[in-house]
Design an enzyme around this catalytic site. Structure first.
Site, PDB file in Angstrom:
ATOM      1  N   TYR A   1     -15.603  12.855 -16.523  1.00  0.00           N
ATOM      2  CA  TYR A   1     -15.863  12.032 -17.702  1.00  0.00           C
ATOM      3  C   TYR A   1     -15.579  12.784 -19.008  1.00  0.00           C
ATOM      4  O   TYR A   1     -16.290  12.652 -19.998  1.00  0.00           O
ATOM      5  CB  TYR A   1     -17.307  11.511 -17.697  1.00  0.00           C
ATOM      6  CG  TYR A   1     -17.535  10.443 -16.662  1.00  0.00           C
ATOM      7  CD1 TYR A   1     -17.597   9.108 -17.023  1.00  0.00           C
ATOM      8  CD2 TYR A   1     -17.667  10.760 -15.316  1.00  0.00           C
ATOM      9  CE1 TYR A   1     -17.795   8.114 -16.079  1.00  0.00           C
ATOM     10  CE2 TYR A   1     -17.850   9.778 -14.362  1.00  0.00           C
ATOM     11  CZ  TYR A   1     -17.915   8.456 -14.744  1.00  0.00           C
ATOM     12  OH  TYR A   1     -18.103   7.487 -13.799  1.00  0.00           O
TER      13      TYR A   1
ATOM     14  N   ASP B   1     -17.851   8.556  -9.104  1.00  0.00           N
ATOM     15  CA  ASP B   1     -18.348   8.489 -10.475  1.00  0.00           C
ATOM     16  C   ASP B   1     -19.385   9.575 -10.746  1.00  0.00           C
ATOM     17  O   ASP B   1     -20.500   9.306 -11.169  1.00  0.00           O
ATOM     18  CB  ASP B   1     -18.931   7.101 -10.741  1.00  0.00           C
ATOM     19  CG  ASP B   1     -17.904   5.998 -10.540  1.00  0.00           C
ATOM     20  OD1 ASP B   1     -17.476   5.401 -11.529  1.00  0.00           O
ATOM     21  OD2 ASP B   1     -17.500   5.762  -9.376  1.00  0.00           O
TER      22      ASP B   1
ATOM     23  N   ASN C   1     -10.680   5.284 -13.558  1.00  0.00           N
ATOM     24  CA  ASN C   1     -10.270   4.939 -14.921  1.00  0.00           C
ATOM     25  C   ASN C   1     -10.538   6.063 -15.910  1.00  0.00           C
ATOM     26  O   ASN C   1      -9.825   6.203 -16.910  1.00  0.00           O
ATOM     27  CB  ASN C   1     -10.979   3.661 -15.384  1.00  0.00           C
ATOM     28  CG  ASN C   1     -12.488   3.768 -15.317  1.00  0.00           C
ATOM     29  OD1 ASN C   1     -13.047   4.007 -14.239  1.00  0.00           O
ATOM     30  ND2 ASN C   1     -13.170   3.593 -16.433  1.00  0.00           N
TER      31      ASN C   1
ATOM     32  N   HIS D   1     -17.812  -4.739 -14.198  1.00  0.00           N
ATOM     33  CA  HIS D   1     -16.482  -4.714 -13.570  1.00  0.00           C
ATOM     34  C   HIS D   1     -16.285  -5.808 -12.511  1.00  0.00           C
ATOM     35  O   HIS D   1     -15.456  -5.666 -11.604  1.00  0.00           O
ATOM     36  CB  HIS D   1     -16.203  -3.342 -12.947  1.00  0.00           C
ATOM     37  CG  HIS D   1     -16.451  -2.199 -13.877  1.00  0.00           C
ATOM     38  ND1 HIS D   1     -15.736  -2.046 -15.045  1.00  0.00           N
ATOM     39  CD2 HIS D   1     -17.328  -1.153 -13.817  1.00  0.00           C
ATOM     40  CE1 HIS D   1     -16.161  -0.953 -15.664  1.00  0.00           C
ATOM     41  NE2 HIS D   1     -17.126  -0.402 -14.955  1.00  0.00           N
TER      42      HIS D   1
ATOM     43  N   VAL E   1     -18.363   0.910 -10.038  1.00  0.00           N
ATOM     44  CA  VAL E   1     -19.652   0.275 -10.330  1.00  0.00           C
ATOM     45  C   VAL E   1     -20.749   1.288 -10.012  1.00  0.00           C
ATOM     46  O   VAL E   1     -20.827   1.801  -8.889  1.00  0.00           O
ATOM     47  CB  VAL E   1     -19.844  -1.004  -9.493  1.00  0.00           C
ATOM     48  CG1 VAL E   1     -21.230  -1.589  -9.721  1.00  0.00           C
ATOM     49  CG2 VAL E   1     -18.767  -2.015  -9.838  1.00  0.00           C
ATOM     50  N   HIS E   2     -21.618   1.563 -10.968  1.00  0.00           N
ATOM     51  CA  HIS E   2     -22.580   2.657 -10.843  1.00  0.00           C
ATOM     52  C   HIS E   2     -23.835   2.204 -10.100  1.00  0.00           C
ATOM     53  O   HIS E   2     -24.944   2.166 -10.649  1.00  0.00           O
ATOM     54  CB  HIS E   2     -22.916   3.206 -12.218  1.00  0.00           C
ATOM     55  CG  HIS E   2     -21.723   3.699 -12.968  1.00  0.00           C
ATOM     56  ND1 HIS E   2     -21.692   3.827 -14.328  1.00  0.00           N
ATOM     57  CD2 HIS E   2     -20.500   4.089 -12.527  1.00  0.00           C
ATOM     58  CE1 HIS E   2     -20.504   4.272 -14.700  1.00  0.00           C
ATOM     59  NE2 HIS E   2     -19.754   4.426 -13.627  1.00  0.00           N
TER      60      HIS E   2
ATOM     61  N   HIS F   1     -10.509   3.149  -6.343  1.00  0.00           N
ATOM     62  CA  HIS F   1     -11.642   3.265  -7.272  1.00  0.00           C
ATOM     63  C   HIS F   1     -12.350   1.949  -7.537  1.00  0.00           C
ATOM     64  O   HIS F   1     -13.580   1.873  -7.492  1.00  0.00           O
ATOM     65  CB  HIS F   1     -11.152   3.873  -8.591  1.00  0.00           C
ATOM     66  CG  HIS F   1     -12.255   4.157  -9.560  1.00  0.00           C
ATOM     67  ND1 HIS F   1     -13.305   5.010  -9.264  1.00  0.00           N
ATOM     68  CD2 HIS F   1     -12.490   3.707 -10.828  1.00  0.00           C
ATOM     69  CE1 HIS F   1     -14.122   5.081 -10.296  1.00  0.00           C
ATOM     70  NE2 HIS F   1     -13.663   4.289 -11.257  1.00  0.00           N
TER      71      HIS F   1
END
Length: 538
Positions: A228, A198, A281, A373, A401-402, A363
């Protein structure tokens, strides 16, 4: 010049990372399972989750004509082959675009062992992709010419030099370097593997990449969500919110030049250190005629054919004594589907005497305790966890998940000394900011119906039927399977030492270089956890 400096640092004068660990000895998974730990949120640190602007020198085009740019190296299925990729020509964006002719520029790599002449030459293929929207007000995009060349017959653990381009046009790159992976064997491993997810292209990202460079990786694993681009309208206007800013458009639009910015920014690193990518995603990127994953599948080279998957969304490769399996979270995981059938074949073909370590990457995490999520990939877990467990999967890396989280060894939500360690590293620095809320905190448990993700198949996330959370959708405390979690940006380094021991360190961006936010030896116990190959009925 920057590329040459990084190449020298990474490949010629690599030094071992000194990890500072409070308390002395590094723990091992044999000491576990560990009591769950949550590091309190540091409210003073959020980093700088602002995208680099198109005017930043690090993302601007610095070549002319058909000179190569956005150069990268990726691995084939084994040590004796790598892919070199690059782009020539300028992208086009607007209402009326005329794609470049991919046949107009040759795809050639000249290469040789370091210190010798570039006496070998390989010819590859080229393509142009489009991102099209048949709606008024949305601009279409056509890429530059993307080149992929596979080099074969390489020696293991050997430093090579190369340049790419079209010599007939006098359009060749500067010289770059890469080191091949060690030959597959139980005592043969790359020194350091960086794991990041991410990423985006923010000032946080630059901190992550600088830390990663300081750790001198031999290989980079990107566990999804690269640039992104889909947080932008086609007019170049960006947004922090994935869903709220695009609700008036017939298709969720995406600003493809962000891909070019990301490729330019990353080139000094990934033109010398191989990068292996699995889709997230943010790579879905819908467009006309229901096409998805077009930019992702076009810009990166994958060992799909070599690993007999024939898909860019799932594949496998070896790096020394490690067999990596890259799985798709956003393609069918059903047991009757092509991905599952390929996974069966791939697992059955792995010789654990040659590649003792089995590592899987996809992912969307199965074991995350963050509200963001939560249990989104439950259908994937239900379909695939059994077969991976029976074949003795050792480690799982996820993003999405960040934040950071490491599990105890777990299988089917229960502590299991033979289960894999799941590690979420979706904290590379993107503009959507950190995940902070945990589902076990009061008021944070989501409604089950809200947890189904797009492109994730059916709905499988029901209340637990046994254990401490029986009859509930969430635990009311940090689950036993969650060993360590913290909301910070960073990356991880995996150092496999031998057939049984691998050192994992997680490095937070706000820390000094060489220190670690989490560190543990992941220990395999094949004598205690024998592999139980699945007998497939034909």
């Amino acid at each position: 010049m920057v590329s040459h400096i990084i190449a020298a640092v990474l490949l010629l004068f690599s030094v071992f990372v000194i990890v500072h660990v409070d308390g002395g000895n590094i723990p091992t998974t044999q000491d576990g399972p560990f009591k769950p730990v949550t590091v309190p949120l540091n409210n003073s640190f959020r980093g700088n989750a602002v995208d680099l602007p198109h005017t930043d020198p690090l993302v601007q085009r610095t070549v002319e004509g058909f000179e190569p740019e956005q150069i990268s190296v990726s691995l084939s299925a084994s040590y004796d082959s790598v892919w070199i990729s690059w782009i020539t020509g300028e992208f086009q964006i607007g209402d009326s675009i005329e794609p470049l002719d991919p046949e107009s520029v040759a795809s050639i790599v000249q290469y040789g062992r370091f210190g010798r002449s570039l006496s070998h030459q390989a010819l590859g293929h080229s393509l142009v992709y489009n991102q099209l929207y048949p709606f008024e007000g949305l601009q279409n995009y056509s890429s530059g010419i993307i080149h992929h060349v596979r080099l074969t017959g390489l020696r293991p653990n050997t430093l090579y030099q190369y340049r790419c381009g079209d010599p007939s046009l006098s359009e060749m790159s500067d010289i770059h370097y890469f080191r091949t992976m060690p030959d597959s064997g139980p005592k043969s491993y790359p020194s350091r593997i960086a794991v990041v997810g991410d990423m985006g292209l923010t000032y946080n990202t630059t901190s992550t990449v600088n830390h990663m460079i300081s750790n001198h990786p031999d290989l980079i694993l990107l566990v999804g969500d690269a640039c992104y681009a889909n947080l932008y309208l086609t007019n170049g206007t960006g947004s922090d919110c994935y869903s709220c800013s695009f609700n008036d458009t017939p298709i969720h639009e995406t600003y493809q030049p962000r891909w070019d910015f990301w490729g330019r920014y990353m080139e000094p690193l990934i033109s010398n250190v191989p990068i292996m990518v699995v889709e997230g995603n943010h790579e879905i990127e819908e467009q006309a005629e229901n096409q998805t994953f077009v930019a992702y599948s076009s810009r990166f080279a994958f060992p799909s054919e070599e690993s007999r998957s024939f898909s860019t969304l799932y594949y496998s490769f070896n790096a020394g004594g490690i067999h990596f399996i890259m799985l798709g979270s956003y393609i069918s995981q059903d047991k009757s589907g092509e991905q599952y059938k390929w996974l069966e074949r791939d697992l059955a073909s792995v010789d654990r005497e040659i590649t003792p370590w089995l590592v899987a990457i996809w992912h969307t995490p199965w074991y995350s305790t963050y509200k963001a999520h939560y249990r989104e990939a439950e259908c994937m877990r239900v379909a695939m966890e059994d077969i991976l467990y029976k074949y003795g999967l050792d480690i799982v890396f996820n993003g999405h998940v960040h934040a950071y989280e490491r599990s105890n060894r777990v299988y089917n939500y229960k502590l299991d000394l033979c289960g894999p360690v799941h590690i979420t590293v979706g904290d590379g620095g993107n503009r959507e900011k950190m995940a902070i809320a945990h589902v076990d905190e009061p008021g944070n448990c989501p409604e089950p119906s809200t947890t189904k993700g797009d492109y994730m198949g059916g709905f499988c996330a029901f209340n637990f039927t046994s254990g401490p959370a029986q009859g509930k959708f969430c635990w009311d405390r940090q689950p036993d399977y969650s060993a360590f979690r913290e909301s910070s940006f960073g990356h991880g380094i995996l150092e496999v030492k031998n057939e049984t021991h691998a050192l994992w360190t997680w490095h937070r961006n706000q820390d000094l270089y060489g220190s670690a936010g989490d560190v543990i030896y992941i220990v395999r116990q094949p004598e205690r956890c024998p592999i139980k190959p699945v007998v497939h009925k034909r």
